[in-house]
Motif scaffolding. Structure first.
Motif, PDB file in Angstrom:
ATOM      1  N   GLN A  32       8.666   5.813  -4.555  1.00 53.19           N
ATOM      2  CA  GLN A  32       7.265   5.682  -4.009  1.00 53.19           C
ATOM      3  C   GLN A  32       7.598   5.138  -2.482  1.00 53.19           C
ATOM      4  O   GLN A  32       8.511   4.140  -2.709  1.00 53.19           O
ATOM      5  N   LEU A  57       3.783  10.383 -15.061  1.00 49.58           N
ATOM      6  CA  LEU A  57       4.415  11.149 -14.193  1.00 49.58           C
ATOM      7  C   LEU A  57       5.809  11.547 -14.752  1.00 49.58           C
ATOM      8  O   LEU A  57       6.903  11.056 -13.952  1.00 49.58           O
ATOM      9  N   GLY A 109       4.026   5.998 -13.390  1.00 49.03           N
ATOM     10  CA  GLY A 109       2.112   6.080 -13.681  1.00 49.03           C
ATOM     11  C   GLY A 109       1.673   5.894 -15.076  1.00 49.03           C
ATOM     12  O   GLY A 109       1.035   6.241 -15.684  1.00 49.03           O
ATOM     13  N   ASN A 163       5.214  14.426  -7.324  1.00 45.33           N
ATOM     14  CA  ASN A 163       5.298  15.653  -6.596  1.00 45.33           C
ATOM     15  C   ASN A 163       6.312  16.725  -6.922  1.00 45.33           C
ATOM     16  O   ASN A 163       6.927  17.160  -5.824  1.00 45.33           O
ATOM     17  N   LEU A 169       1.672  16.712 -13.101  1.00 39.61           N
ATOM     18  CA  LEU A 169       1.774  16.331 -11.541  1.00 39.61           C
ATOM     19  C   LEU A 169       0.735  14.921 -11.298  1.00 39.61           C
ATOM     20  O   LEU A 169       0.597  14.521 -10.383  1.00 39.61           O
ATOM     21  N   GLU A 171       2.898   2.561   3.105  1.00 40.51           N
ATOM     22  CA  GLU A 171       2.482   2.912   4.321  1.00 40.51           C
ATOM     23  C   GLU A 171       3.405   2.367   5.390  1.00 40.51           C
ATOM     24  O   GLU A 171       3.563   2.830   6.624  1.00 40.51           O
ATOM     25  N   VAL A 189       0.904  -1.186  -0.073  1.00 41.30           N
ATOM     26  CA  VAL A 189       0.035  -0.090  -0.083  1.00 41.30           C
ATOM     27  C   VAL A 189       0.882   1.338  -0.013  1.00 41.30           C
ATOM     28  O   VAL A 189       1.723   1.641   0.989  1.00 41.30           O
ATOM     29  N   PHE A 190       0.893   1.884  -1.012  1.00 38.93           N
ATOM     30  CA  PHE A 190       1.766   3.166  -1.270  1.00 38.93           C
ATOM     31  C   PHE A 190       1.061   4.329  -0.778  1.00 38.93           C
ATOM     32  O   PHE A 190      -0.076   4.438  -0.543  1.00 38.93           O
ATOM     33  N   ASP A 191       1.921   5.255  -0.075  1.00 34.89           N
ATOM     34  CA  ASP A 191       1.336   6.434   0.768  1.00 34.89           C
ATOM     35  C   ASP A 191       2.142   7.732   0.285  1.00 34.89           C
ATOM     36  O   ASP A 191       1.359   8.661  -0.076  1.00 34.89           O
ATOM     37  N   ARG A 192       3.240   7.701   0.117  1.00 35.39           N
ATOM     38  CA  ARG A 192       4.007   8.909  -0.153  1.00 35.39           C
ATOM     39  C   ARG A 192       4.818   8.591  -1.383  1.00 35.39           C
ATOM     40  O   ARG A 192       5.300   7.776  -1.660  1.00 35.39           O
ATOM     41  N   ALA A 193       5.149   9.707  -2.069  1.00 37.86           N
ATOM     42  CA  ALA A 193       6.384   9.723  -3.284  1.00 37.86           C
ATOM     43  C   ALA A 193       6.881  10.850  -3.479  1.00 37.86           C
ATOM     44  O   ALA A 193       6.207  12.062  -3.317  1.00 37.86           O
ATOM     45  N   SER A 194       7.797  10.643  -4.269  1.00 34.41           N
ATOM     46  CA  SER A 194       8.701  12.074  -4.495  1.00 34.41           C
ATOM     47  C   SER A 194       9.900  11.812  -5.421  1.00 34.41           C
ATOM     48  O   SER A 194      10.466  10.829  -5.420  1.00 34.41           O
TER      49      SER A 194
END
Lengths: 429, 429, 429, 429
Positions: free
Chosen positions: C42, C60, C56, C65, C281, C45, C33-38
């Protein structure tokens, strides 16, 4: 809501002009009124005689009013025997089925079921397409560039000619086109495309129910497929479980020198369509031949009012017995076919860019300048020879004498054709 | 790739069983072999005589082998006159066009162009659909619940029967269905739906090219449209510029008491399809009649090998001259139609839930229990009367004697039918 | 008629399993389960970090982000500016149109009208197909083997994958398939088929409205068309008046080293579809670019609720200004593309039957054994690299880092990939 | 083949005019440039304020930039959480699924699987049609007169508007139209037609896969189906095994006073499409809800790049928690709906031939003279109220305030509308 139409007084005028639809076509090139006919000859009401190398577009392979066929028909009709019977059993139908088995199927080792659809070629083709789709559960059918299979909507969808296709007034569905033999001038390996896309789940082309093919394209320019091309096609279809339909409406019934036009290639199609010369005397008649495992119809699932036309059974039976009890007749057709080819090639040798097209007695001359063929046919008519044109641009003069033509008659026609070509070229030069 | 087929030895066996496709249908209910026929009678090869109130599904309106027609045909054939001519001019075609004009068109004040498509009903329908689409530039055609217009793909798209439609093996396109007269048991005003959706740009239903209708649904259960319904339909079409096609293949040629079945309603369709009894002797033949402004074909845009079948011209001409030079014959048909109705209603009176259906000599009895009709027809066959069933569930016994039937013959058939119904009901009770 | 549904008690269970449709797909290969990305990373959680070379599926291109885009969006949203506006005028739309003109159109000498359809790639494609049909009055569109253009019915009809096509549940219409560059392994001259059939009135294939093409087939196996093939295609279309649509949804927005993927070939399509990375984005956004003479719509003739999604205008504008004001960024993408190719070819050199596929940063490795690609991707995931497969048989490992990837990150991903291939081959050996 | 395009110098000109496709529509009636928005108000770049009773055609049910939703989104974005994820698992998606289950499904006793297609209404509809066809193995779908379901080819085929349908540039397939509630002015019993033809094997209409319906036709003139009509439809579908799809894209998400528009009728559709206001803030988002037994997809059989747009999950979750945790909000919407109806009926009372249309806050005034509605909307715009028209002839003024509208705001809008109507009628008089 009673319209009232104003009716022109047409007494004494030309009823063809006044009443017959403008769709009429052959009469425009041959503006005479025919009345009698015999063998390779048609005679107008004024007594003018024409050598007929058109043969009802292939419906008169045994010439006009062949005595054996005519006599059989007259006898049948005189005795008040059943004329119209749909798919009831009749003696005449039984006789036909037996004759077909004995003269056509058994000698060739072929085990087909005989379906009797409506009595036209397009009906036989529609029948073939339906059963191929039912048997496979697939919808698409592959046909070839410049194919001609008929004018009803199902057959039209597998026909190439753009003018005829546009006549539908709706899009045409569930067909896709592949290149006929030599369509791309030898630049690509045969069937590279079909073989690749049928194997590729990403090709966008679903596996078709069937491929439908003419061995010689009678309307599409007299392109004749090579036997090895036909064998490769049959092999490809077999490997992929795609049914092979041969539309032998024009090239069958002996036209290319054997009863079926595909015999020379040694293939056995899954489905065969016959019509035109099947009755022999020009009576409407057609059959669809199915491998037994494809005979999956429900009773009455395909029908048609004239699917049992006994006079056609009678003349067809007479024709089979007369011409197809052994190979004598076919051998003679092959001989005449060779004579025709020689004659056409001699003419061609004098016309740059022209070439022989066709096979057997379904042959012609293709001209690079597409206007020439029509002018040659017109000139030939003036010299009392009936020949038509073929091809998307009417670029081929099509020579289609009765199979019963004598060597002398054939030569006479070739001579007229030769003079016509010279005459047209002289004007063109 | 030479397949070898194993051929069963069929000497001495039933060639129908071995060779004819299982699609055959009538022979299943009538498992005898017919050989001779005359007037309202068919005779088997064993000499058994059957009273024929089936009349080739409407192709034998003048009975089997009517002498006037037969003689004309024998004469024509004996003299080696042209049999097959596509759309060349022939004397026989001219005679037919003149006869059609003099006996049919002129007396009725009708100004139609005569198109000669392939010689079957479905060909005439395909032709009508094509020209309607071409003339209007629209694609859809409205047909009615339980319509039957033929088995080729274009005609099948406007046919209602789900078994026959499924036989196509593909979806069917560019048709939409509207309720036939009284389809919703009087619960809705006639044409409320079509009138509203044709006027509404948000209806999702584009204006169609045409509406195609049978005045009596010969295959779809013998529903007969009321004259006022037909007039309302013709009026609606005229107001919206939608062409009205009457498929008179089965109900035409005198079957309902006038040459065209729509005469009683006083409407003038834009396009009319005729076939079945047009040749009179059971020979394949059809015409599509077009108002002159719809005759917009290119030469050869629609064609077909058997579109000029001279023997059919000859018998059709003979039939027109024999039966349609004045109203005598039609008046007699109307009289017999009244007799048939009376007879059927008398039978119906004894069978709860049964009802008379049809018009003229295209009539029958509908049973609430749909299995009854088939059992009655079988019982009738055992009593040597040929009648078939009609309707999506074969729920109607269809009685269709030749138009030339005598009052006594008709009564004899009605008596057999009466006995058959009694017999079936006795078993059922 | 109130149904009652029994609802399972799902407290504490996996709501994805219980509620999300089984159509879900990527989560099956990457069950975290992915939660953050930069940027190129990725994070789940649980804090596990993954190097994202999937981007993506091309949405992307500037990484997750990107600060410049994010800041612009946060500013816009904080100030209560218009989010949703359909095709009203907004300041954000004006800014986008100006940025697009200044950074994309003008520097490339391109004069396109910008249509804003629904914000997905398939919507842009449906729009392109509609206007091509409207502008030409023709219905068919040619697409290529292994093409992917989207999942709505119009786009699906020009998509090759048979599983996806079958998902339609109906036949698909008005498309025909041609071989993509090198589809037949060089055995046939490019476009021999299309050129011949478009010129031939007997081919059975009507002239199409348009050809739709991807310069690199992102879903169909990363086949990349040669520039000369694209030029020949553009030339062919121009000669026949067939419109050329480039679907640049995946290959566009810089993915192959220039803003449009077709720039390298020097062609100017009539219509271009952009989506995926256009907003930069990951916000839904698409445009259809039309040559001015094709901008023939009626107002509102094609519409959609989300056709004016201002946050996407804002991030798209920021992205254009940030990355496309000059060639610096594109040059760096081309450099990274070369690095990727070198890396992939080094891996390929050790795997018989494998080969580099693609162009720029849209590239991958094709394996002869189609099971290998999936196993390599799974192994890479275990080593915390996200790469997916491509092709009808998932036979290609597809490597698609963000365009902003550093040389070091790219090398790190290539190293993981190398190890994954070795590991899979070791097991296979 | 490098085209060169001549680019006009557009410095200082109107970039909308120069660059945006002429398909743009709303900006033609409202020729101002919007920039800020809050609640029921939009503000132009020049500071002019408009009362927005258009609400993004239903995409802004909670007004512009609702603080609860906006804050949730800003928080999410600021923390670099995943924006774009296709159908990977994310925390944001899990939160959404839980919120949807807890606030929507469980309280209503509904057990649907949630499919996340591309983020537009038409994508949700295409998805519904596909799965209905797959689940039933049938191809046709019945839709209703004046239906609107979207602009991609599959959705367009079930849309009624003829201008939009013509935009396809091809025929549209596999749909048939039935009369919406009261379409025929009460002259026919509800569903008499569908019930009869589905039961009749001769009707020509095959049993469809599904019926798709809007409970209120948002684009098609604000016709609202009676609950008993919807119940009869659901019952009919259940009896015949035809799936019932409710397209709740515009009428759902509380617009008619309950979360789903079909709750009032007490029916449970097999498939439900939601979009527009599902994200709450105007972000592209849609779901297709399937009864579990219909969730028959292969993984990835239907897909789309933007099918996991986490910002929309976030705002949708916030909206569900804010507005749908109990019935308070819905009750207030029903109250405002009553106020709107009263206000509209008061206006209508003064305009002969006008009538209230719709339900809840999806309502309007229909005028007999179809030009009036557009003139009223224009007049309203001049008085700074945004209302659009609806219907095939734009004959309805459509009033669609945010659901969060206050009683006072609603009254203000009604007052402007009243003045606008008076003003237009004064001119007309």
């Amino acid at each position: 809501m009673t319209d009232t139409m104003t009716i022109p007084d047409t007494t004494g005028t030309d009823v063809f002009e006044d009443r017959e639809s403008v769709v009429r076509s052959y009469c425009r090139n041959w503006p005479v009124v025919f009345d009698r006919a015999s063998g390779a000859e048609q005679v107008t009401e004024d007594g003018d005689r024409y050598l007929d190398f058109f043969s009802g577009a292939g419906a008169l392979n045994y010439g006009h009013n062949h005595p054996a066929l005519k006599t059989a028909l007259l006898d049948y009709l005189s005795e008040d025997r059943v004329v119209h019977s749909l798919d009831m059993f009749t003696v005449a139908k039984r006789d036909f089925l037996r004759a077909f088995e004995e003269t056509v199927l058994r000698p060739r080792g072929l085990d087909y079921r005989v379906q009797l659809p409506g009595p036209t070629g397009t009906n036989a083709v529609e029948t073939a397409l339906k059963i191929a789709r039912k048997a496979t559960g697939r919808t698409d059918v592959v046909s070839f560039t410049n194919a001609f299979h008929g004018m009803t909507l199902g057959s039209l969808a597998v026909t190439g000619n753009s003018m005829k296709r546009a006549g539908a007034g709706t899009p045409l569905y569930h067909s896709s086109t592949a290149p006929y033999d030599d369509y791309l001038d030898g630049s690509t390996p045969d069937f590279a495309w079909l073989e690749r896309v049928w194997a590729d789940g990403g090709s966008g082309l679903a596996l078709p129910a069937a491929v439908i093919v003419e061995t010689v394209q009678g309307e599409g320019g007299l392109n004749a497929a090579r036997p090895e091309w036909l064998r490769a096609l049959a092999d490809l279809c077999a490997r992929f479980g795609v049914l092979l339909i041969v539309d032998d409406v024009q090239a069958g019934c002996g036209r290319t020198g054997r009863f079926f036009s595909f015999e020379e290639a040694g293939i056995v199609p899954d489905i065969v369509c016959l019509s035109k010369s099947l009755s022999g005397l020009g009576l409407p008649f057609s059959v669809t031949l199915l491998k037994p495992e494809l005979d999956l119809w429900e009773p009455g699932e395909h029908n048609g009012t004239f699917r049992g036309f006994n006079p056609a059974f009678v003349t067809a039976t007479a024709a089979l017995r007369e011409f197809w009890s052994d190979d004598t007749f076919a051998a003679q057709v092959r001989e005449r076919g060779a004579q025709l080819r020689t004659g056409l090639e001699q003419i061609s040798a004098r016309v740059p860019g022209s070439a022989y097209r066709g096979r057997g007695l379904l042959a012609g001359l293709r001209f690079e300048d597409p206007t020439l063929a029509g002018r040659v046919a017109t000139e030939a008519f003036d010299q009392h020879l009936l020949v038509e044109t073929s091809g998307a641009d009417s670029e081929v003069v099509k020579v289609m004498p009765p199979l019963t033509v004598t060597a002398a008659e054939l030569q006479r026609g070739l001579d007229i054709l030769d003079r016509s070509v010279r005459s047209v070229l002289a004007v063109a030069a």
